[in-house]
Write a protein that holds these residues in place. Structure first.
Motif, PDB file in Angstrom:
ATOM      1  N   ASP A 198      86.441  -8.493  54.705  1.00  0.00           N
ATOM      2  CA  ASP A 198      86.912  -8.279  53.325  1.00  0.00           C
ATOM      3  C   ASP A 198      86.000  -7.269  52.620  1.00  0.00           C
ATOM      4  OD1 ASP A 198      88.869 -10.255  53.610  1.00  0.00           O
ATOM      5  OD2 ASP A 198      87.473 -11.834  53.031  1.00  0.00           O
ATOM      6  N   LEU A 199      84.690  -7.423  52.835  1.00  0.00           N
ATOM      7  CA  LEU A 199      83.735  -6.544  52.164  1.00  0.00           C
ATOM      8  C   LEU A 199      83.905  -5.108  52.644  1.00  0.00           C
ATOM      9  CD1 LEU A 199      80.508  -8.762  52.129  1.00  0.00           C
ATOM     10  CD2 LEU A 199      82.306  -8.586  50.427  1.00  0.00           C
ATOM     11  N   VAL A 200      84.148  -4.931  53.948  1.00  0.00           N
ATOM     12  CA  VAL A 200      84.361  -3.576  54.470  1.00  0.00           C
ATOM     13  C   VAL A 200      85.636  -2.988  53.869  1.00  0.00           C
ATOM     14  CG1 VAL A 200      84.875  -2.233  56.551  1.00  0.00           C
ATOM     15  CG2 VAL A 200      83.084  -3.970  56.598  1.00  0.00           C
ATOM     16  N   ALA A 201      86.705  -3.781  53.850  1.00  0.00           N
ATOM     17  CA  ALA A 201      87.979  -3.284  53.310  1.00  0.00           C
ATOM     18  C   ALA A 201      87.809  -2.859  51.850  1.00  0.00           C
ATOM     19  CB  ALA A 201      89.054  -4.359  53.431  1.00  0.00           C
ATOM     20  N   GLY A 202      87.095  -3.657  51.070  1.00  0.00           N
ATOM     21  CA  GLY A 202      86.877  -3.351  49.653  1.00  0.00           C
ATOM     22  C   GLY A 202      86.129  -2.032  49.492  1.00  0.00           C
ATOM     23  N   LYS A 203      85.076  -1.850  50.276  1.00  0.00           N
ATOM     24  CA  LYS A 203      84.270  -0.622  50.168  1.00  0.00           C
ATOM     25  C   LYS A 203      85.036   0.593  50.678  1.00  0.00           C
ATOM     26  CE  LYS A 203      80.616  -2.283  48.308  1.00  0.00           C
ATOM     27  NZ  LYS A 203      80.480  -2.120  46.867  1.00  0.00           N
ATOM     28  N   VAL A 204      85.829   0.415  51.731  1.00  0.00           N
ATOM     29  CA  VAL A 204      86.635   1.527  52.250  1.00  0.00           C
ATOM     30  C   VAL A 204      87.658   1.927  51.183  1.00  0.00           C
ATOM     31  CG1 VAL A 204      88.401   2.146  53.979  1.00  0.00           C
ATOM     32  CG2 VAL A 204      86.285   1.028  54.710  1.00  0.00           C
ATOM     33  N   ALA A 205      88.297   0.938  50.571  1.00  0.00           N
ATOM     34  CA  ALA A 205      89.297   1.215  49.526  1.00  0.00           C
ATOM     35  C   ALA A 205      88.650   1.949  48.352  1.00  0.00           C
ATOM     36  CB  ALA A 205      89.951  -0.086  49.061  1.00  0.00           C
ATOM     37  N   ALA A 207      85.830   3.782  48.396  1.00  0.00           N
ATOM     38  CA  ALA A 207      85.410   5.133  48.793  1.00  0.00           C
ATOM     39  C   ALA A 207      86.606   6.077  48.846  1.00  0.00           C
ATOM     40  CB  ALA A 207      84.703   5.073  50.149  1.00  0.00           C
ATOM     41  N   LEU A 208      87.773   5.567  49.264  1.00  0.00           N
ATOM     42  CA  LEU A 208      88.969   6.409  49.374  1.00  0.00           C
ATOM     43  C   LEU A 208      89.726   6.505  48.055  1.00  0.00           C
ATOM     44  CD1 LEU A 208      90.402   5.111  52.783  1.00  0.00           C
ATOM     45  CD2 LEU A 208      89.348   7.339  52.378  1.00  0.00           C
ATOM     46  N   LYS A 209      89.266   5.765  47.039  1.00  0.00           N
ATOM     47  CA  LYS A 209      89.993   5.641  45.757  1.00  0.00           C
ATOM     48  C   LYS A 209      91.450   5.268  46.038  1.00  0.00           C
ATOM     49  CE  LYS A 209      86.789   6.887  42.680  1.00  0.00           C
ATOM     50  NZ  LYS A 209      85.820   5.954  43.262  1.00  0.00           N
ATOM     51  N   VAL A 262      88.470  -3.140  42.294  1.00  0.00           N
ATOM     52  CA  VAL A 262      89.198  -2.645  41.108  1.00  0.00           C
ATOM     53  C   VAL A 262      88.220  -2.080  40.065  1.00  0.00           C
ATOM     54  CG1 VAL A 262      91.286  -4.009  41.445  1.00  0.00           C
ATOM     55  CG2 VAL A 262      89.473  -4.934  40.031  1.00  0.00           C
ATOM     56  N   GLN A 263      87.020  -2.681  40.008  1.00  0.00           N
ATOM     57  CA  GLN A 263      86.027  -2.120  39.081  1.00  0.00           C
ATOM     58  C   GLN A 263      85.544  -0.758  39.580  1.00  0.00           C
ATOM     59  OE1 GLN A 263      83.424  -5.485  38.698  1.00  0.00           O
ATOM     60  NE2 GLN A 263      84.891  -6.485  37.342  1.00  0.00           N
ATOM     61  N   GLY A 264      85.632  -0.543  40.889  1.00  0.00           N
ATOM     62  CA  GLY A 264      85.183   0.719  41.490  1.00  0.00           C
ATOM     63  C   GLY A 264      86.282   1.760  41.574  1.00  0.00           C
ATOM     64  N   GLY A 265      87.457   1.512  40.957  1.00  0.00           N
ATOM     65  CA  GLY A 265      88.473   2.563  40.877  1.00  0.00           C
ATOM     66  C   GLY A 265      89.721   2.367  41.728  1.00  0.00           C
ATOM     67  N   VAL A 266      89.815   1.264  42.476  1.00  0.00           N
ATOM     68  CA  VAL A 266      91.040   1.003  43.250  1.00  0.00           C
ATOM     69  C   VAL A 266      92.121   0.511  42.262  1.00  0.00           C
ATOM     70  CG1 VAL A 266      92.040  -0.440  45.095  1.00  0.00           C
ATOM     71  CG2 VAL A 266      89.702   0.435  45.298  1.00  0.00           C
ATOM     72  N   GLY A 267      93.358   1.010  42.413  1.00  0.00           N
ATOM     73  CA  GLY A 267      94.424   0.681  41.458  1.00  0.00           C
ATOM     74  C   GLY A 267      94.596  -0.816  41.270  1.00  0.00           C
ATOM     75  N   SER A 268      94.778  -1.540  42.355  1.00  0.00           N
ATOM     76  CA  SER A 268      94.900  -3.000  42.279  1.00  0.00           C
ATOM     77  C   SER A 268      94.527  -3.609  43.627  1.00  0.00           C
ATOM     78  CB  SER A 268      96.335  -3.404  41.913  1.00  0.00           C
ATOM     79  OG  SER A 268      97.219  -3.006  42.935  1.00  0.00           O
ATOM     80  N   ALA A 269      94.170  -4.881  43.576  1.00  0.00           N
ATOM     81  CA  ALA A 269      93.872  -5.606  44.820  1.00  0.00           C
ATOM     82  C   ALA A 269      94.760  -6.835  44.831  1.00  0.00           C
ATOM     83  CB  ALA A 269      92.407  -6.006  44.857  1.00  0.00           C
ATOM     84  N   ILE A 270      95.256  -7.192  45.997  1.00  0.00           N
ATOM     85  CA  ILE A 270      96.134  -8.354  46.065  1.00  0.00           C
ATOM     86  C   ILE A 270      95.816  -9.183  47.293  1.00  0.00           C
ATOM     87  CG2 ILE A 270      98.022  -6.937  47.064  1.00  0.00           C
ATOM     88  CD1 ILE A 270      99.674  -9.038  45.042  1.00  0.00           C
ATOM     89  N   ILE A 271      95.735 -10.488  47.081  1.00  0.00           N
ATOM     90  CA  ILE A 271      95.524 -11.414  48.200  1.00  0.00           C
ATOM     91  C   ILE A 271      96.904 -11.926  48.589  1.00  0.00           C
ATOM     92  CG2 ILE A 271      94.444 -13.599  48.909  1.00  0.00           C
ATOM     93  CD1 ILE A 271      92.269 -12.971  46.749  1.00  0.00           C
ATOM     94  N   VAL A 272      97.310 -11.662  49.826  1.00  0.00           N
ATOM     95  CA  VAL A 272      98.683 -11.895  50.264  1.00  0.00           C
ATOM     96  C   VAL A 272      98.704 -12.884  51.430  1.00  0.00           C
ATOM     97  CG1 VAL A 272     100.736 -10.743  51.188  1.00  0.00           C
ATOM     98  CG2 VAL A 272      99.239  -9.508  49.665  1.00  0.00           C
ATOM     99  N   ASP A 273      99.759 -13.687  51.478  1.00  0.00           N
ATOM    100  CA  ASP A 273      99.938 -14.624  52.591  1.00  0.00           C
ATOM    101  C   ASP A 273     100.440 -13.865  53.828  1.00  0.00           C
ATOM    102  OD1 ASP A 273     100.424 -16.686  54.300  1.00  0.00           O
ATOM    103  OD2 ASP A 273     101.390 -17.962  52.794  1.00  0.00           O
ATOM    104  N   GLY A 274      99.531 -13.631  54.759  1.00  0.00           N
ATOM    105  CA  GLY A 274      99.874 -12.863  55.962  1.00  0.00           C
ATOM    106  C   GLY A 274     100.691 -13.653  56.966  1.00  0.00           C
TER     107      GLY A 274
END
Ligand SMILES: Nc1ncnc2c1ncn2[C@@H]1O[C@H](COP(=O)(O)OP(=O)(O)O)[C@@H](O)[C@H]1O
Ligand SMILES: CC(=O)N[C@@H](CCC(=O)OP(=O)(O)O)C(=O)O
Length: 300
Positions: A198-205, A207-209, A262-274
């Motif tokens: 999760d932490l990697v995904a957040g940072k990748v998101a 960094a890529l804005k 989201v504080q770092g500039g990603v439009g939105s984050a969503i926790i989804v039932d995979g």
């Protein structure tokens, strides 16, 4: 060739999906595929098809995957005990070898293969490839009842993200590859770090804005104590839920990374039932509103 009826159906579906496709065309969506959401071949195939469909209509998916249960299975077979603190696996040298084998080997190549079988062009990476994820050792702080100060615990080769090489990701994406990233980081001395996916995904998101960060898991979303799915939460509401124990274990890194993103500039984050088939497409192309949405906007 499609029949007349099938063509009419395709036309109807595409017309309905068009506003969503236009909204996300050319945008990046980071999808974190949790190990718990890989529970059947059918689900994995539906995930792979969704990713290929997104790419086909001009959206740029970047996949970051987990594999916690898969690591757990191999550790068990090898008789290696494993423990989690604050949602993070305590990782000694032996455990790190297994983590790297499972994440960078079997899980990563399985997802890459499924996406390619579905018609995409996926390329598997760990954070070691071209220094994709530079990491440093994470120190976890734990609050114990009765103690005034939180104690700092060393949980071994567990890392936090220092930097993400977006040049590599952008080069792959612009050549129409779908990056599939395993959450292994590399230290300045070349050491391997096990990082919560999760932490990697957040940072990748970040960094890529990215336009969106989707976290696919095995639960309907962030829930309150009665099991009701919560959405549109502020940082202070989340802090209160952590404090009173409503949010614990694996949900801790998930919710923290969503807020940071989201504080770092990603439009939105969503926790989804995979566990829901086509969870990715449902989230991108419908108003179904599955899961827990986190944005930077304060609710009215
Ligand atoms: N408030 C909460 N709402 C929902 N799930 C929670 C909550 N607090 C803790 N959890 C736990 O977090 C888990 C999701 O995290 P995790 O198992 O790490 O998933 P993943 O492998 O998909 O990253 C849920 O299955 C649930 O057991
Ligand atoms: C430090 C830490 O806990 N790393 C995780 C990495 C995999 C992961 O995050 O997988 P899921 O997303 O499937 O939970 C682990 O060892 O399980």
């Amino acid at each position: 060739m499609l029949s007349r009826e099938a063509a009419a159906q395709v036309s109807r579906v595409l017309t309905e999906a068009l506003p969503y496709i236009q909204r996300f065309t050319g945008k990046t969506i980071v999808i974190k595929y949790g190990g718990n959401a890989m529970e059947s071949e059918e689900l994995k195939n539906s995930f792979a098809r969704d990713i290929v469909l997104m790419k086909t209509v001009g959206i740029n998916p970047v996949v970051v995957h987990g594999g916690g249960p898969q690591i757990g299975d191999l550790l068990k077979r090898l008789n290696i005990q494993s423990e989690f603190i604050e949602g993070m696996r305590v990782t000694d040298a032996k455990t790190m070898d297994v983590v790297e084998m499972v994440l960078g080997g079997s899980v990563n190549k399985d997802i890459v293969n499924l996406i390619n079988q579905a018609g995409g062009s996926a390329i598997g990476l760990t954070g070691k490839d071209a220094g994709l994820i530079k990491a440093r050792r994470l120190k976890v702080s734990r609050r114990t009842p009765g103690m005034d100060k939180p104690e700092i615990i060393d949980i071994g080769q567990v890392g936090e993200v220092e930097s993400v090489n977006i040049k590599l990701i952008n080069a792959l994406v612009s050549d129409d590859y779908i990056p599939v990233i395993a959450p292994i980081g590399v230290g300045s001395d070349g050491a391997s770090y096990n990082i919560n996916a999760d932490l990697v995904a957040g940072k990748v998101a970040e960094a890529l804005k990215a336009e969106k960060l989707m976290l696919l898991t095995n639960i309907a979303g962030l829930m309150d104590k009665e099991g009701k799915v919560l959405t549109g939460l502020t940082t202070s509401q989340v802090d209160a839920l952590i404090e009173d124990g409503t949010i614990y274990g694996g949900m801790l890194p998930k919710i923290r990374c969503a807020l940071d993103a989201v504080q770092g500039g990603v439009g939105s984050a969503i926790i989804v039932d995979g566990r829901v088939p086509n969870a990715v497409l449902l989230e991108v192309f419908t108003n179904a509103g599955v899961g827990t949405l986190i944005t930077n906007q304060q609710p009215e």
